[in-house]
Design a protein around this motif. Structure first.
Motif, short mmCIF file in Angstrom:
data_model
loop_
_atom_site.label_atom_id
_atom_site.label_comp_id
_atom_site.label_asym_id
_atom_site.label_seq_id
_atom_site.Cartn_x
_atom_site.Cartn_y
_atom_site.Cartn_z
N ASP A 154 37.86 31.15 36.05
CA ASP A 154 39.33 30.99 36.18
C ASP A 154 40.01 32.16 37.05
N LYS A 156 42.84 32.50 37.81
CA LYS A 156 44.30 33.23 37.60
C LYS A 156 43.93 34.67 37.07
N MET A 157 42.60 34.84 36.69
CA MET A 157 42.17 36.37 36.58
C MET A 157 42.72 37.31 37.69
N GLU A 159 45.10 36.90 39.83
CA GLU A 159 46.43 37.04 39.60
C GLU A 159 46.89 37.85 38.60
N ALA A 160 46.25 37.63 37.65
CA ALA A 160 46.26 38.62 36.37
C ALA A 160 45.95 40.18 36.82
N ALA A 161 44.91 40.26 37.63
CA ALA A 161 44.66 41.97 37.77
C ALA A 161 45.64 42.27 39.01
N SER A 170 40.52 46.96 44.52
CA SER A 170 40.07 47.11 43.16
C SER A 170 39.89 45.72 42.67
N LYS A 174 36.20 45.60 41.04
CA LYS A 174 36.37 45.52 39.28
C LYS A 174 36.32 44.21 38.67
N ILE A 175 36.80 43.24 39.53
CA ILE A 175 36.76 41.81 38.93
C ILE A 175 35.62 40.84 39.68
N PRO A 178 31.80 42.41 39.70
CA PRO A 178 30.87 42.31 38.72
C PRO A 178 30.63 40.78 37.94
N LEU A 179 31.61 40.13 38.12
CA LEU A 179 31.52 38.54 37.61
C LEU A 179 30.58 37.99 38.70
#
Lengths: 255, 366
Positions: A154, A156-157, A159-161, A170, A174-175, A178-179
């Motif tokens: 998703d 949107k993650m 955007e959330a970050a 970052s 960070k996102i 790792p994913l």
């Protein structure tokens, strides 16, 4: 009757596919030199390979090329996949279809075109040209592996970050990374395997000063298959198999 | 109540995607500390407004002011505004604790301050024991609460919620509505909530803006919007409403009119200015309609209709009554077991009335 027939049929096909490999593996442990009859179990062909300096050098060369090529291809491929997934830019559709085109290009075509490029640019054939060639054919596999993993999340993650104050770098460290890591690792392993046993591209773009294992083996079998080649092939087979299994396991791990 | 202080000003916002104008010269002021809701059908532009406030969407024209400062050019990551996304958008590879701590770490909050603040935020949403779980190990409602904690832990000036309850089932949603409202009062943070669910909007908000096609239809308290809809769109979008056709026959001065509805003359109040002969819509909420036996002695006039449908809803009995003109009126009545006139049957002729003044008279629209 039907299940027995089905099982038998499947078994027959698998047998036909794998019998040559099986014979090779068995013969690598066969004390008899010609492999027509069983001469007892032995490790002597492996020892012979171990003590053959020429072969060992070629093997080390192969490992070096594969590790470097797989690593560079993984870095470039991961960044390319992130760019394809994350950003909108002109020619994006073209670029992503080109990835598949280069995956499907016959290796001989790629080999010749690489050779032409190296000639034109005056790059000496050897380690550098080999590595560049291997990166080229490994790249699409990394891109596809990482891209399809990213597509499953998703977004949107991201955007959330951003909303939570993360800068672009970052977000990547960070996102995204790792994913994508299982796919990145799997892409590296796949690239390593492809690079390790490549013959066609390597035959075109390497020079006389830099020998790698598949080519060395190829030249050895011209004068007859020696049991030593069986041993080398068995090692290559096991290494490739293990790496492919690991890469598949990494990709299967649930998100 | 103190004089409300404007926290956020949206001036003249516009946005066009291709040929589709999603936002059209949109103005809005949001006050400090209020629970504000953007309400409208899908595609009305409400989410676009929210994303513009968050900084996730560019504006074509117009500007956004927070606390008097123009933030239109400030990137999303630098705005003191946080969002609770519809899909929660939790980071699946981090624990609940790390999810909530993410914003604090990004803004460089001192390490020893992070843990207590995260714990406090998690306790506020009653997830104190779940800090070490991964999002996938939580239920939808719990994930929702993590998303809220992750946003409020940063103490934003403005909390944006994008249809944040729509993925939850009915019971949980109602529970979360109460919880959100309570949280908002406790934190004193301004909440801007986006929803297409009018019930949600009415029950939680201090003020609501009803939007359609990128424009403001009405701005007001939930009560104003429900009881005094500004136009037919608002009236129909917020709850059920009966629509009768009427015509102004006489002006009694000061917004009092004689209106012909269904062949009878009624003395009605209207906020609009009408001329004699103007066509109007007379709107009645189902719960304001009274249904009675026709043989009751009636001091005042009534409409006659035929009961064509009865729906037992538990709390209420909804009747569909067809008037001679063919218009069907819904009446929603609470059960009163002591009232003998309640028990009408299908095809029965009944009298329809309403409490004078509870109707809404608007210019005629189709």
């Amino acid at each position: 009757m039907a299940p027995i027939f089905r099982v038998g049929f499947t078994g027959l096909i698998l047998f036909l596919i794998y019998i040559p490999i099986l014979v090779l593996v068995v013969n690598s442990f066969n004390a008899s030199k010609y492999g027509i009859k069983w001469g007892g179990f032995t490790f002597k062909w492996y020892e012979k390979f171990w003590n053959n300096d020429g072969l060992m050098t070629a093997a080390l060369n192969s490992l070096t090329v594969s590790i470097v090529a797989a690593s560079v291809a993984t870095v470039i491929g991961t960044l390319a996949a992130v760019a394809l997934h994350r950003y909108q830019f002109k020619g994006k559709a073209l670029l992503s279809s080109m990835v598949f085109v280069s995956m499907l290009t016959p290796e001989i075509v790629m080999a010749i075109s690489l050779l032409i490029v190296f000639m034109a640019l005056g790059i000496k054939l050897g380690f550098i040209s080999l590595v560049i060639g291997h990166i080229t054919f490994c790249l699409p596999f990394v891109i596809v592996a990482v891209y399809s993993r990213l597509k499953g999340f998703d977004m949107k993650m991201l955007e959330a970050a951003r909303d939570l104050g993360a800068s672009e770098s970052s977000i990547f460290w960070k996102i995204i990374l790792p994913l994508a890591l299982p796919a990145v690792a799997s892409g590296w392993l796949l690239s390593f395997t492809l690079s390790l046993d490549d013959v066609i591209v390597s035959a075109f773009v390497t020079g006389p000063g830099y020998e790698i294992l598949p080519l060395k083996v190829y030249s050895m079998v011209r004068v007859g298959v020696s049991p030593e080649v069986n041993a080398i092939s068995t090692i290559l087979l096991v290494v490739s198999l293990v790496l492919v299994v690991i890469s598949q396991l990494l990709l299967r791990e649930d998100k | 109540m103190n004089e409300p202080r404007a926290l956020l000003n949206l001036n003249n916002l516009s946005k066009t995607y291709g040929a589709n104008r999603v936002l059209d010269n949109f103005d809005l002021t949001i006050f400090d500390g209020e629970f504000f809701t953007l309400l409208g059908p899908s595609g009305c532009g409400k989410t676009t407004v929210l994303r513009m406030i968050a900084g996730l969407e560019d504006t074509d024209t117009g500007d956004i002011q927070l606390d008097g400062h123009n933030i239109g050019q400030v990137p999303a990551e630098k705005r003191p505004i946080n969002t609770v996304f519809q899909s929660y958008a939790l980071f699946p590879h981090m624990t609940v604790f790390d999810n909530v701590a993410f914003g604090l770490r990004m803004s460089g909050v001192a390490k020893e301050e992070i843990a207590p603040r995260v714990t406090e935020a998690l306790e506020m949403v009653r997830l104190g024991d779940f800090a070490q779980r991964k999002p996938a190990q939580l239920s939808g409602g719990q994930q929702q609460r993590v998303a809220i904690a992750r946003a409020v832990v940063n103490r934003p000036k403005l909390l944006l919620l994008d249809e944040s309850l729509s993925a939850l089932d009915y019971k949980l949603r109602q529970q979360m509505q109460i919880e959100l409202k309570r949280l908002q009062r406790k934190l004193g943070i301004t909440f801007v909530y986006v929803t297409h669910d009018q019930e949600e909007a009415l029950s939680m908000s201090d003020r609501v803006v009803v939007m359609n096609k990128g424009k403001v239809q009405q701005l007001g308290t939930p009560r104003e919007i429900y009881e005094q809809p500004a136009n037919l769109f608002v009236a129909k979008f917020i709850g059920e409403i009966n629509q009768l056709d009427g015509e102004i026959v006489e002006i009694d001065g000061n917004h009092e009119y004689e209106v012909r509805v269904e062949g009878l003359k009624w003395r009605l109040h209207a906020e609009h200015n009408f001329k004699v002969g103007d066509k109007v819509n007379v709107l009645l909420r189902p719960e304001d309609v009274r249904v009675e036996y026709i043989d009751d002695p009636h001091p005042d006039q009534y409409l006659v209709g035929e009961v064509v449908e009865r729906n037992y809803k538990g709390k209420t009995l909804d009747s569909l009554i067809r008037l001679p003109s063919g218009i069907e009126v819904i009446a929603s009545e609470f059960f009163d077991e002591d009232d003998p006139s309640f028990d009408y049957s299908l095809n029965q002729k009944v009298a329809i009335k309403w409490v004078p003044g509870w109707e809404v008279v608007l210019p005629h629209e189709v």
